[in-house]
Write an enzyme that holds these catalytic residues in place. Sequence first.
Site, short mmCIF file in Angstrom:
data_model
loop_
_atom_site.label_atom_id
_atom_site.label_comp_id
_atom_site.label_asym_id
_atom_site.label_seq_id
_atom_site.Cartn_x
_atom_site.Cartn_y
_atom_site.Cartn_z
N HIS A 216 37.22 38.06 44.98
CA HIS A 216 36.99 39.26 45.79
C HIS A 216 37.51 39.04 47.20
O HIS A 216 37.60 37.91 47.68
CB HIS A 216 35.50 39.63 45.81
CG HIS A 216 34.65 38.73 46.64
ND1 HIS A 216 34.43 38.93 47.98
CD2 HIS A 216 33.96 37.61 46.31
CE1 HIS A 216 33.62 37.99 48.44
NE2 HIS A 216 33.33 37.17 47.46
N CYS A 217 37.89 40.16 47.85
CA CYS A 217 38.28 40.12 49.26
C CYS A 217 37.16 40.80 50.05
O CYS A 217 36.02 40.84 49.60
CB CYS A 217 39.62 40.81 49.46
SG CYS A 217 39.65 42.55 48.96
N ALA A 218 37.47 41.35 51.21
CA ALA A 218 36.43 41.95 52.05
C ALA A 218 35.82 43.20 51.44
O ALA A 218 34.66 43.52 51.69
CB ALA A 218 37.00 42.29 53.42
#
Length: 482
Positions: free
Chosen positions: A25-27
């Site tokens: 996952h990213c932000a």
Amino acid sequence: MDYQKTAKELVPLLGGKDNIISASHCATRLRLVIDDESKVDKENMEDMEGVKGAFSSSGQFQIIFGTGTVNKVFEPFAEEIGLNDQTEEKNQKQMDHNEAAKQNMNPVSRFAKVLSNIFVPIIPAIVAAGMLMGLLNLLNRFGWVNPESSLYILLDMFSSAAFIVLPILIGYSAAREFGGNTYLGAVIGGIMTHPTLLNPWGLQDGDVQPEVLSFIGMDIELLGYQGTVIPVLLTVYVMCMLEKFFRKFVPNMVDLLVTPFLTIMSTGFVALMVVGPLGRLLGEGVTSSLSYLYDTGAGFAGLVFGGLYSLIVLTGVHHSFHAIEAEILGQVGFNYLLPIWAVANVAQGGAGLAVWFKTRNKKMKEIAAPSALAAFLGITEPVIFGVNLRYRRPFIGAAIGGALGGAYVTITNVTANGIGVTGLPMFAIANEPVNYAIGILIAVGGAFIATWILGWQEEEKQPKKEAPNDDKDNEEKTEKAI
């Protein structure tokens, strides 16, 4: 929101645990590598609580949850799919998928991805330096601190450090991306910023000129590469190629000693004699061209760049702009592109806000408001993919607002001291905060009004077809026969 329940419901909608090869996952987004995307139930997934949108891009299936939510969903999701219990077969499959996804990208997207992987890890250092510069500007503008005081001198030292060692940071990150030894990459960056070489900022004084060494009939100008980007990128790429070349022929028992020695020595000469000077010319050419366009047609440049930026974001090519911005920042001393990107981002929030006010779809209202707020803070994925692109016309409205805001911030010479920070947080590094605030209002207001006027077609949920019932069909056939 029940994160455990959400994670559990996601798995069957993604085609089951065996269909999920990898997850991260990213932000704002859950990033998944899927074995067979035809098994993914995207429609029902977007109806789930907390899901702001889902799409496939660059070999990944991405689910938008938003800042602060995605990491809370990811933890139970990782447990649900057994992320830490990968089999050797599944790991190999993941590597094959990643390589295939990379090969499927067009050359421009692949190049942008490489630059993104190099510069995204460096951004926090440049952001911190930019915010310190912004603080120094405030202290100096309002006379709160004497420029000769120890506090001011120390803060000035802290703010300039990131740009002095920027080639070292780039060298480390680029070597990792190009498959070389990261510490050798950092050493190459160190060579290109060695104290023996004249800092290019010293050339602003007309009386200072770099020394010239004569080596095998060639003149080597002892001029450093502090604040530059392109020369270091090219040199580290050459270094990684040389390192791989030497490793093929050097025996394993002396590889640790001989390969680094040959790599650094050969790359050092290549850097100062060939690649570095060529890279400097290329970097200066890019900077000069953009500066000329900015100086001669600022309003038009801002109008075009502000209107097209969100469209560029969809392709992923915008990540390559970090390199250009860093080059401009190092050469010119300020970043005149970032304010354009910033108002284009908040314009997406303005369009999302119009959708929130006007839509009758309860689910869309729940998505639009927090997504618009995230866009005002510089995170645009939720509102772009979850709201504006879904209805299309709001995305056009956002482009109109971005164009208007971009024209204003370029006409009024709004610049920034860093890269990577947009939206409201960019106030910390903006050199013209008042005009930047006006630019934001124009972008948000323009996008809101344009979206309201353009309107959009509300999605009507089609009733799901009932599963076939053989008994019911037989009864109907019997009635018809009678």
